[in-house]
Motif scaffolding. Sequence first.
Motif, PDB file in Angstrom:
ATOM      1  N   ARG A 160       0.921  -1.248  -0.074  1.00 22.55           N
ATOM      2  CA  ARG A 160       0.100   0.064   0.043  1.00 22.55           C
ATOM      3  C   ARG A 160       0.930   1.278   0.140  1.00 22.55           C
ATOM      4  N   ASP A 161       2.103   1.186   0.346  1.00 22.71           N
ATOM      5  CA  ASP A 161       2.821   2.234   0.485  1.00 22.71           C
ATOM      6  C   ASP A 161       4.076   2.192   0.128  1.00 22.71           C
ATOM      7  N   PRO A 162       4.554   3.006  -1.261  1.00 22.60           N
ATOM      8  CA  PRO A 162       5.753   2.685  -1.727  1.00 22.60           C
ATOM      9  C   PRO A 162       7.068   2.954  -1.074  1.00 22.60           C
ATOM     10  N   ARG A 163       6.957   3.264   0.294  1.00 18.83           N
ATOM     11  CA  ARG A 163       8.108   3.642   1.186  1.00 18.83           C
ATOM     12  C   ARG A 163       8.444   2.276   2.126  1.00 18.83           C
ATOM     13  N   TRP A 164       7.431   1.475   1.816  1.00 20.02           N
ATOM     14  CA  TRP A 164       7.736  -0.034   2.510  1.00 20.02           C
ATOM     15  C   TRP A 164       9.042  -0.476   1.927  1.00 20.02           C
ATOM     16  N   GLY A 165      10.164  -0.929   2.667  1.00 19.73           N
ATOM     17  CA  GLY A 165      11.288  -1.329   1.965  1.00 19.73           C
ATOM     18  C   GLY A 165      11.038  -2.610   1.367  1.00 19.73           C
ATOM     19  N   THR A 170       6.171  -8.213  -2.662  1.00 23.87           N
ATOM     20  CA  THR A 170       5.103  -8.621  -3.095  1.00 23.87           C
ATOM     21  C   THR A 170       4.791  -8.665  -4.312  1.00 23.87           C
ATOM     22  N   TYR A 171       3.292  -8.878  -4.563  1.00 26.20           N
ATOM     23  CA  TYR A 171       2.730  -8.702  -5.762  1.00 26.20           C
ATOM     24  C   TYR A 171       1.790  -7.456  -6.138  1.00 26.20           C
ATOM     25  N   GLY A 172       2.210  -6.616  -5.011  1.00 29.43           N
ATOM     26  CA  GLY A 172       1.598  -5.160  -5.549  1.00 29.43           C
ATOM     27  C   GLY A 172       0.346  -5.067  -4.598  1.00 29.43           C
ATOM     28  N   GLU A 173      -0.491  -4.079  -5.092  1.00 29.59           N
ATOM     29  CA  GLU A 173      -1.446  -3.266  -4.158  1.00 29.59           C
ATOM     30  C   GLU A 173      -2.763  -3.842  -4.331  1.00 29.59           C
ATOM     31  N   ASP A 174      -2.855  -4.909  -5.403  1.00 23.40           N
ATOM     32  CA  ASP A 174      -4.285  -5.245  -5.740  1.00 23.40           C
ATOM     33  C   ASP A 174      -4.584  -6.901  -5.350  1.00 23.40           C
ATOM     34  N   PRO A 175      -5.366  -6.913  -4.244  1.00 19.00           N
ATOM     35  CA  PRO A 175      -5.591  -8.203  -3.727  1.00 19.00           C
ATOM     36  C   PRO A 175      -6.197  -9.330  -4.607  1.00 19.00           C
ATOM     37  N   THR A 178      -2.923 -10.288  -6.460  1.00 16.93           N
ATOM     38  CA  THR A 178      -1.790 -10.827  -5.445  1.00 16.93           C
ATOM     39  C   THR A 178      -2.516 -12.359  -5.293  1.00 16.93           C
ATOM     40  N   SER A 179      -3.656 -12.631  -5.241  1.00 20.03           N
ATOM     41  CA  SER A 179      -4.473 -13.886  -5.213  1.00 20.03           C
ATOM     42  C   SER A 179      -4.092 -14.878  -6.109  1.00 20.03           C
ATOM     43  N   ARG A 180      -4.345 -14.256  -7.649  1.00 22.06           N
ATOM     44  CA  ARG A 180      -4.045 -15.089  -8.818  1.00 22.06           C
ATOM     45  C   ARG A 180      -2.607 -15.602  -8.904  1.00 22.06           C
ATOM     46  N   LEU A 181      -1.659 -14.526  -8.398  1.00 22.14           N
ATOM     47  CA  LEU A 181      -0.211 -14.883  -8.907  1.00 22.14           C
ATOM     48  C   LEU A 181       0.248 -15.749  -7.840  1.00 22.14           C
ATOM     49  N   GLY A 182      -0.042 -15.434  -6.551  1.00 20.09           N
ATOM     50  CA  GLY A 182       0.059 -16.280  -5.416  1.00 20.09           C
ATOM     51  C   GLY A 182      -0.428 -17.574  -5.512  1.00 20.09           C
ATOM     52  N   ILE A 183      -1.418 -17.924  -6.259  1.00 23.05           N
ATOM     53  CA  ILE A 183      -1.959 -19.432  -6.510  1.00 23.05           C
ATOM     54  C   ILE A 183      -1.207 -19.875  -7.579  1.00 23.05           C
ATOM     55  N   GLY A 184      -0.739 -19.442  -8.464  1.00 22.75           N
ATOM     56  CA  GLY A 184      -0.240 -19.918  -9.763  1.00 22.75           C
ATOM     57  C   GLY A 184       1.365 -20.257  -8.998  1.00 22.75           C
ATOM     58  N   THR A 231      -9.362  -6.265   1.567  1.00 25.15           N
ATOM     59  CA  THR A 231      -8.011  -5.866   1.249  1.00 25.15           C
ATOM     60  C   THR A 231      -6.919  -6.883   1.777  1.00 25.15           C
ATOM     61  N   TYR A 232      -6.956  -7.266   3.133  1.00 30.79           N
ATOM     62  CA  TYR A 232      -5.904  -8.141   3.542  1.00 30.79           C
ATOM     63  C   TYR A 232      -6.118  -9.559   3.764  1.00 30.79           C
ATOM     64  N   LEU A 233      -7.419 -10.163   3.570  1.00 32.67           N
ATOM     65  CA  LEU A 233      -7.586 -11.392   3.578  1.00 32.67           C
ATOM     66  C   LEU A 233      -7.603 -12.169   2.502  1.00 32.67           C
ATOM     67  N   PRO A 234      -8.247 -11.788   1.284  1.00 28.08           N
ATOM     68  CA  PRO A 234      -8.533 -12.183   0.218  1.00 28.08           C
ATOM     69  C   PRO A 234      -7.397 -13.180  -0.337  1.00 28.08           C
ATOM     70  N   ALA A 235      -6.233 -12.645  -0.514  1.00 27.00           N
ATOM     71  CA  ALA A 235      -5.001 -13.614  -1.173  1.00 27.00           C
ATOM     72  C   ALA A 235      -4.894 -14.721  -0.114  1.00 27.00           C
ATOM     73  N   PHE A 236      -4.888 -14.750   1.306  1.00 23.15           N
ATOM     74  CA  PHE A 236      -4.640 -15.742   2.054  1.00 23.15           C
ATOM     75  C   PHE A 236      -5.828 -16.813   1.843  1.00 23.15           C
ATOM     76  N   ARG A 237      -6.946 -16.193   1.921  1.00 25.27           N
ATOM     77  CA  ARG A 237      -8.096 -17.236   1.820  1.00 25.27           C
ATOM     78  C   ARG A 237      -8.008 -18.052   0.210  1.00 25.27           C
ATOM     79  N   ALA A 238      -7.698 -17.366  -0.758  1.00 26.48           N
ATOM     80  CA  ALA A 238      -7.545 -17.753  -2.296  1.00 26.48           C
ATOM     81  C   ALA A 238      -6.451 -19.014  -1.956  1.00 26.48           C
ATOM     82  N   THR A 239      -5.154 -18.449  -1.464  1.00 30.38           N
ATOM     83  CA  THR A 239      -4.171 -19.517  -1.578  1.00 30.38           C
ATOM     84  C   THR A 239      -4.417 -21.021  -1.094  1.00 30.38           C
ATOM     85  N   VAL A 240      -5.294 -20.838   0.263  1.00 26.78           N
ATOM     86  CA  VAL A 240      -5.807 -21.836   1.098  1.00 26.78           C
ATOM     87  C   VAL A 240      -7.009 -22.713   0.275  1.00 26.78           C
TER      88      VAL A 240
END
Length: 397
Positions: A160-165, A170-175, A178-184, A231-240
Motif C-alpha cells: 500500500r505504501d511505496p516507502r515500505w522497503g 509482494t505482488y503489489g497493491e491489488d488483492p 495478488t491472489s492469482r499470482l500467489g495461487i500460480g 484488502t488483507y484477507l482475500p489472497a490468504f483465503r485464495a491460496t488456502v
Amino acid sequence: MSLPFSRRFSLAPLALLSGLLLSTVAVQAETPAACKNTKCKYLETTLSPQERAADLVSRMTLEEKATQVGHIAVAIPRLGIPEYNWWNEGLHGVARAGFATVFPQAIGMAASWDEPMMQKVGDVVSTEFRAKYLETLHPNGGSDFYRGLTVWSPNINIFRDPRWGRGQETYGEDPYLTSRLGIGYIKGLQGDDPKFFKTIATSKHFAVHSGPESNRHKESVFPTPRDLEDTYLPAFRATVTEANVQSAMCVYNAVNGVPGCANEELMENYLRKSWGFKGYVVSDCGAAANIYREDSLHYKKTAEEGVTAGLKAGMDLICGDYRNHMTTEVQPIINAVKQGMLPQAVLDQALVRLFVGRIKLGMFEPSLPFADIKKTDYNTPANHAVSLKWPRKPWCC
C-alpha cells in the motif's frame, strides 16, 4: 547485453560433502532402535500421513517434542528422525544457497499478470530446491540451512505504501492480482503429484502487514472489518481454498490488539475453520518472542505464557528470535507443560501437523520421491531460458 542468471551468497557458507546421496537412496536405511522390538506405524508407507505422524509423535518424550518445534529441528536417532532446518527462502528463485536461477523480483513478475507463467516459475524453483536438497543431503537424511524443501514464499501482503522497503517482495497493491499470482506460484512450488509435495509453500505474513519495518515488533493494527475482508484477507483465503497451500507464516505485528502468532481469530477461526486450512503455521523469525518480550508486543509476561498462547491459538513452528541469537523456546515449552499451563495434547497437535508435512515431502520413505530430479538440476540453461521469458505481457498499454 544479457543479464547474469546466477548469484552467490556469502551467508552460511556450505561445504559440499563427499558421497552425496541421490534421490534413489534409502532415507530410512536401518530400522530405528525404538522399532526393532515393536511395530512402528510411522514406518508403514501404506498408512495415511496423519496416522504415521500421530504414531511418531506418541513415541517422543516431552524433551524430544520441544526440540522439534523450532526451525532447527534436531535429530532423534533412536526414532530415525534426521535433523531438519525448516528455513528456506524462495521469493524469485532459491535464495542463500549458492548458485541458482534468478527470476525477476516478485513485484516485477506481478506486472505481467501471468498466472500460468507464475506456476511455471514455481515449478522451476521447486526443482532447484529439490536439487539443492539432494546436493547436501546428509547420510542420515538431514538437510542444511536454506537447502530444505519447506519454502517460506510467497509474500502475499498488500503493497500500500511505496516507502515500505520490502514491498518489492509482494505482488503489489491489488488483492485480486495478488491472489492469482500467489495461487500460480504455490501450485508450481507444491506440484501436482497425488501423494507427495514437491516442496511446501508458505503464504506470508498472516495478516495485515504492509510495513513499515521499524515498528513491526510493536505495532498493533486495527483494520476496519471491511478493509480486513476486502484488502488483507482475500489472497490468504485464495491460496488456502484454491491452491491448497500447506503452510502459513504468522506475522510480527498484532491485529486488533492480539499478536499475529497468538491470534486465535486469525489462525483458528479464519484459517482453519472458515477456509479449511490443513497445514502448519510457522512464526516469522522472532514473532513468537514478540508475544512476551517487554520491548515488543508484551501481550504475555513470560516466555512460558507466550508459547502457550501461541500454540493454543494455532501456531505450530517457531522461527527463532534473531535478536537473541536465533534461540527458540525449547525450555519454556517444557516448563509450560510441566507447570500444567500448556496441555501436552496441544503440543502434540502442532507436532503432528509438522510431521505430516515432512512425511508428505517424502522424508520418511524407503526412497525419496521425484527420482527424476538430480542434484545438479539447478542453475541450468533450460531454467535460464524460462527466466528469459519475462516479461511476457505488458501490464498496461
